[in-house]
Design an enzyme around this catalytic site. Structure first.
Site, PDB file in Angstrom:
ATOM      1  N   LYS A 189       0.861  -1.197   0.000  1.00  0.00           N
ATOM      2  CA  LYS A 189       0.000   0.000   0.000  1.00  0.00           C
ATOM      3  C   LYS A 189       0.888   1.235   0.000  1.00  0.00           C
ATOM      4  O   LYS A 189       1.466   1.618   1.016  1.00  0.00           O
ATOM      5  CB  LYS A 189      -0.942   0.055   1.209  1.00  0.00           C
ATOM      6  CG  LYS A 189      -2.033   1.098   0.915  1.00  0.00           C
ATOM      7  CD  LYS A 189      -2.653   1.748   2.109  1.00  0.00           C
ATOM      8  CE  LYS A 189      -1.937   2.938   2.672  1.00  0.00           C
ATOM      9  NZ  LYS A 189      -1.796   4.108   1.782  1.00  0.00           N
ATOM     10  N   GLU A 265       9.231   1.080  11.122  1.00  0.00           N
ATOM     11  CA  GLU A 265      10.325   2.043  10.889  1.00  0.00           C
ATOM     12  C   GLU A 265       9.674   3.405  10.987  1.00  0.00           C
ATOM     13  O   GLU A 265       8.931   3.792  10.087  1.00  0.00           O
ATOM     14  CB  GLU A 265      10.918   1.870   9.487  1.00  0.00           C
ATOM     15  CG  GLU A 265      11.558   0.530   9.206  1.00  0.00           C
ATOM     16  CD  GLU A 265      12.921   0.368   9.829  1.00  0.00           C
ATOM     17  OE1 GLU A 265      13.401   1.308  10.501  1.00  0.00           O
ATOM     18  OE2 GLU A 265      13.499  -0.709   9.669  1.00  0.00           O
ATOM     19  N   CYS A 300      13.665  10.409   7.354  1.00  0.00           N
ATOM     20  CA  CYS A 300      13.520   9.990   8.750  1.00  0.00           C
ATOM     21  C   CYS A 300      14.811  10.173   9.536  1.00  0.00           C
ATOM     22  O   CYS A 300      14.777  10.429  10.731  1.00  0.00           O
ATOM     23  CB  CYS A 300      13.060   8.542   8.800  1.00  0.00           C
ATOM     24  SG  CYS A 300      14.090   7.468   7.809  1.00  0.00           S
ATOM     25  N   GLU A 399       9.231  15.925  15.284  1.00  0.00           N
ATOM     26  CA  GLU A 399       9.702  15.713  13.921  1.00  0.00           C
ATOM     27  C   GLU A 399       8.972  16.657  12.973  1.00  0.00           C
ATOM     28  O   GLU A 399       7.755  16.558  12.807  1.00  0.00           O
ATOM     29  CB  GLU A 399       9.452  14.257  13.517  1.00  0.00           C
ATOM     30  CG  GLU A 399      10.087  13.908  12.197  1.00  0.00           C
ATOM     31  CD  GLU A 399       9.811  12.485  11.766  1.00  0.00           C
ATOM     32  OE1 GLU A 399       8.667  12.027  11.917  1.00  0.00           O
ATOM     33  OE2 GLU A 399      10.747  11.838  11.275  1.00  0.00           O
TER      34      GLU A 399
HETATM   35  P1  NAD Z   1       2.295   8.376   7.787  1.00  0.00           P
HETATM   36  O1  NAD Z   1       2.513   7.637   9.045  1.00  0.00           O
HETATM   37  O2  NAD Z   1       1.303   9.459   7.759  1.00  0.00           O
HETATM   38  O3  NAD Z   1       1.862   7.368   6.615  1.00  0.00           O
HETATM   39  C1  NAD Z   1       2.601   6.220   6.312  1.00  0.00           C
HETATM   40  C2  NAD Z   1       1.681   5.197   5.687  1.00  0.00           C
HETATM   41  O4  NAD Z   1       0.678   4.826   6.638  1.00  0.00           O
HETATM   42  C3  NAD Z   1       0.935   5.711   4.454  1.00  0.00           C
HETATM   43  O5  NAD Z   1       0.846   4.666   3.505  1.00  0.00           O
HETATM   44  C4  NAD Z   1      -0.432   6.061   5.010  1.00  0.00           C
HETATM   45  O6  NAD Z   1      -1.470   5.971   4.057  1.00  0.00           O
HETATM   46  C5  NAD Z   1      -0.604   5.006   6.086  1.00  0.00           C
HETATM   47  N1  NAD Z   1      -1.519   5.435   7.148  1.00  0.00           N
HETATM   48  C6  NAD Z   1      -1.751   6.718   7.573  1.00  0.00           C
HETATM   49  N2  NAD Z   1      -2.693   6.712   8.551  1.00  0.00           N
HETATM   50  C7  NAD Z   1      -3.055   5.426   8.737  1.00  0.00           C
HETATM   51  C8  NAD Z   1      -3.989   4.786   9.600  1.00  0.00           C
HETATM   52  N3  NAD Z   1      -4.742   5.470  10.461  1.00  0.00           N
HETATM   53  N4  NAD Z   1      -4.101   3.434   9.537  1.00  0.00           N
HETATM   54  C9  NAD Z   1      -3.355   2.724   8.666  1.00  0.00           C
HETATM   55  N5  NAD Z   1      -2.471   3.271   7.812  1.00  0.00           N
HETATM   56  C10 NAD Z   1      -2.315   4.610   7.855  1.00  0.00           C
HETATM   57  O7  NAD Z   1       3.746   8.863   7.354  1.00  0.00           O
HETATM   58  P2  NAD Z   1       4.123   9.766   6.108  1.00  0.00           P
HETATM   59  O8  NAD Z   1       3.654  11.150   6.396  1.00  0.00           O
HETATM   60  O9  NAD Z   1       3.691   9.101   4.843  1.00  0.00           O
HETATM   61  O10 NAD Z   1       5.723   9.698   6.140  1.00  0.00           O
HETATM   62  C11 NAD Z   1       6.484  10.464   6.990  1.00  0.00           C
HETATM   63  C12 NAD Z   1       6.889   9.667   8.208  1.00  0.00           C
HETATM   64  O11 NAD Z   1       7.559   8.472   7.832  1.00  0.00           O
HETATM   65  C13 NAD Z   1       7.865  10.413   9.071  1.00  0.00           C
HETATM   66  O12 NAD Z   1       7.495  10.305  10.416  1.00  0.00           O
HETATM   67  C14 NAD Z   1       9.185   9.685   8.823  1.00  0.00           C
HETATM   68  O13 NAD Z   1      10.120   9.789   9.860  1.00  0.00           O
HETATM   69  C15 NAD Z   1       8.739   8.291   8.610  1.00  0.00           C
HETATM   70  N6  NAD Z   1       9.748   7.517   7.902  1.00  0.00           N
HETATM   71  C16 NAD Z   1      10.489   6.603   8.596  1.00  0.00           C
HETATM   72  C17 NAD Z   1      11.477   5.875   7.960  1.00  0.00           C
HETATM   73  C18 NAD Z   1      12.295   4.857   8.707  1.00  0.00           C
HETATM   74  O14 NAD Z   1      12.855   3.996   8.063  1.00  0.00           O
HETATM   75  N7  NAD Z   1      12.372   4.914  10.021  1.00  0.00           N
HETATM   76  C19 NAD Z   1      11.715   6.067   6.606  1.00  0.00           C
HETATM   77  C20 NAD Z   1      10.949   7.002   5.914  1.00  0.00           C
HETATM   78  C21 NAD Z   1       9.958   7.715   6.581  1.00  0.00           C
END
Ligand code: NAD
Length: 496
Positions: A189, A265, A300, A399
């Site tokens: 997804k 992650e 991240c 963040e």
């Molecule tokens: P997000 O958590 O908003 O979304 C990530 C994924 O989760 C998306 O596919 C989204 O559709 C899904 N999602 C959102 N709400 C959901 C819910 N209620 N239930 C189920 N799925 C849901 O994150 P983002 O804004 O897409 O990305 C930024 C974040 O990702 C930052 O916090 C960043 O640090 C983190 N990140 C971490 C790593 C790592 O390896 N640690 C790498 C890249 C990004």
């Protein structure tokens, strides 16, 4: 024609894959609903993408389960699985120009970054895990000679990969590559902000010979498609990358459904510690700017907290300010651009609101602090450096996920470690010194999954990656990734 004009010309003939990929076919969402896929480069709608929900997830899980149980992927000779995955990697490499352009259009990162860093990393990751399929051995436990005690790794079944938008295909590849290599069926997804590359590679997976139902893509929103995967009784694992807040939802979904495995992650607020004895102050300053402004700070591991020893504070800040100017946002389709747009309007507003919060908290904007290139219709923010930051301020604790650097001064080693570890996150930490003893001691004391010494990005597919504390659970990359995509079986045979 300039390179940017050439890319703009290519866009006119691009065809977007905008439907879900379920059981080997592109299909509309059962509800017929779609969502706008907007380019942050200029705010234009690129296409309308299928908005999958529970019914589509059910269809994908059903197809995935049937394909997994048939054994046509999980039970084939490892060498055969390796060949198919190698072909998949080769097809992605063949299409890397097209995929890089899709990535840039979809999330606004500079084209040279999409092409070299993202697509290069994706292909390398896919090749690496494909190659590993027939190199991993099971174990025999030391027991009495009249018994055999085997410890074997088995695939989990259906792995859902729920990924963010900052490195759309790379974050997906870190998950589907080892999950497929281990013999699982994968349902990917992509984030709603950046679904295009995931949808495009689905047909390449098929072309490579991955059986129907083994690699599927369900685009849609988090609260609908994401939640349906998290709550599904027949999904065996969710491999998640995204925010800490949503990571916690997945732990809850698991507890409320079938106790599926969850790997996370999540977010970070990485410290970058500059000791006064750093070998090359100028180089460290250049890397400090790159470490936070790369990918518009939407990383991240971004080194967002710059901890400077007080003796070199003024000299270092001056150099960081100079190097920050080089990261002024530009046209993402121009190969010379270093920093592109934010992923969307809401991310831009979020970053601007943090810049406001920082000033209200008493920090001072030393560089940038404003929105940029608004005449394009896109979503750009200037590289921004705050000075006089206190580690308790929100801009040092939360963040931001944008091009915003918080600089903090420290006295000595002990204070540097104390400030660095004073965070709910523990994804990465960097330190700069010419003293080997200090480097060892501080690296050991830092509570982070990755510590770089005299660098801000020492990551590689050969090394595990993941977080301490609320930055996550489990590791991506390296052979350690297999720990989460397999389960161990102990089989005991009595030979008497
Ligand atoms: P997000 O958590 O908003 O979304 C990530 C994924 O989760 C998306 O596919 C989204 O559709 C899904 N999602 C959102 N709400 C959901 C819910 N209620 N239930 C189920 N799925 C849901 O994150 P983002 O804004 O897409 O990305 C930024 C974040 O990702 C930052 O916090 C960043 O640090 C983190 N990140 C971490 C790593 C790592 O390896 N640690 C790498 C890249 C990004």
């Amino acid at each position: 024609m300039s390179a940017a004009e050439d890319y703009r010309h290519q866009i006119t003939s691009i065809s977007y894959r905008n439907k879900a990929f379920i059981n080997g076919k592109y299909v509309d969402a059962a509800s017929g609903k779609t969502f706008d896929c907007i380019s942050p480069i200029d705010g234009r709608v690129l296409t309308k993408v299928a908005a999958c929900d529970k019914e589509d997830v059910d269809r994908a899980v059903k197809a995935g389960r049937a394909a997994f149980e048939s054994g046509k992927w999980s039970n084939i000779a490892p060498r055969k699985r390796k060949k198919i995955l190698q072909k998949f990697a080769a097809l992605v490499e063949q299409h890397k120009d097209e995929l890089a352009l899709l990535e840039t259009l979809d999330m606004g990162k500079p084209i040279s970054e999409s092409l070299n860093s993202d697509m290069g990393g994706v292909v390398n990751c896919m090749e690496w895990f494909a190659e590993s399929v027939d190199k991993i051995y099971d174990e025999l436990a030391p027991r009495r000679p009249d018994s055999v005690s085997m410890i074997t790794r088995e695939p989990l079944g259906i792995v859902a990969a729920v990924v963010p938008w900052n490195f759309p295909l790379m974050m997906a590849a870190w998950k589907y590559s080892p999950a497929l290599a281990a013999g699982n069926a994968v349902i990917l997804k992509p984030a709603e902000q950046s679904p295009l590359t995931a949808l495009r590679i689905a047909e390449l997976a098929s072309e490579a010979g991955i059986p129907d139902g083994i690699f599927q893509v369900v685009p849609g929103f988090g609260e609908t498609a994401g939640q349906a995967l998290g709550m599904h009784m027949d999904v065996d694992m969710v491999a998640f990358t995204g925010s800490t807040e949503v990571g916690k939802y997945f732990l809850k979904y698991s507890g409320e459904s079938n106790m599926k495995h969850i790997s996370l992650e999540c977010g970070g607020k990485s410290p970058n510690i500059i000791f006064a004895d750093v070998h090359d102050l100028d180089y460290a300053a250049k890397e400090a700017a790159a470490g936070v402004f790369y990918n518009s700070g939407q990383v991240c591991t971004a080194a967002t907290r710059l901890l400077i020893q007080q003796d070199v504070r003024d000299a270092f800040l001056e150099k960081v300010a100079k190097y920050s100017e080089a990261w002024a946002p530009g046209d993402p389709l121009d190969p010379k651009t270093l920093m592109g747009s934010m992923v969307d309007e809401s991310q831009m507003s979020r970053v601007m609101s943090y810049i406001d919060v920082g000033q209200k908290e008493g920090a001072k904007v030393a560089v940038g602090g404003k929105q940029a290139l608004s005449e394009t219709g896109g979503f750009y923010v200037q590289p921004t450096v705050f000075e006089a930051v206190n580690n308790n301020m929100r801009i040092a604790q939360e963040e931001i996920f944008g091009p915003v650097l918080s600089t903090i001064t420290f006295k000595d080693e002990a204070e540097a470690v104390e400030i660095a570890n004073n965070s709910i996150y523990g994804l990465q930490a960097n330190l700069w010194t010419r003293d080997v003893k200090k480097a060892h001691n501080v690296a050991r004391a830092l509570r982070a999954g990755t510590v770089n010494v005299n660098a801000t990005d020492g990551g590689d597919i050969t090394a595990p990656f993941g977080g301490y504390k609320q930055s996550g659970i489990g590791r991506d990359k390296s052979l350690h990734a297999f720990d989460k995509y397999t389960q161990l079986k102990h089989t005991y045979i009595h030979l008497r």
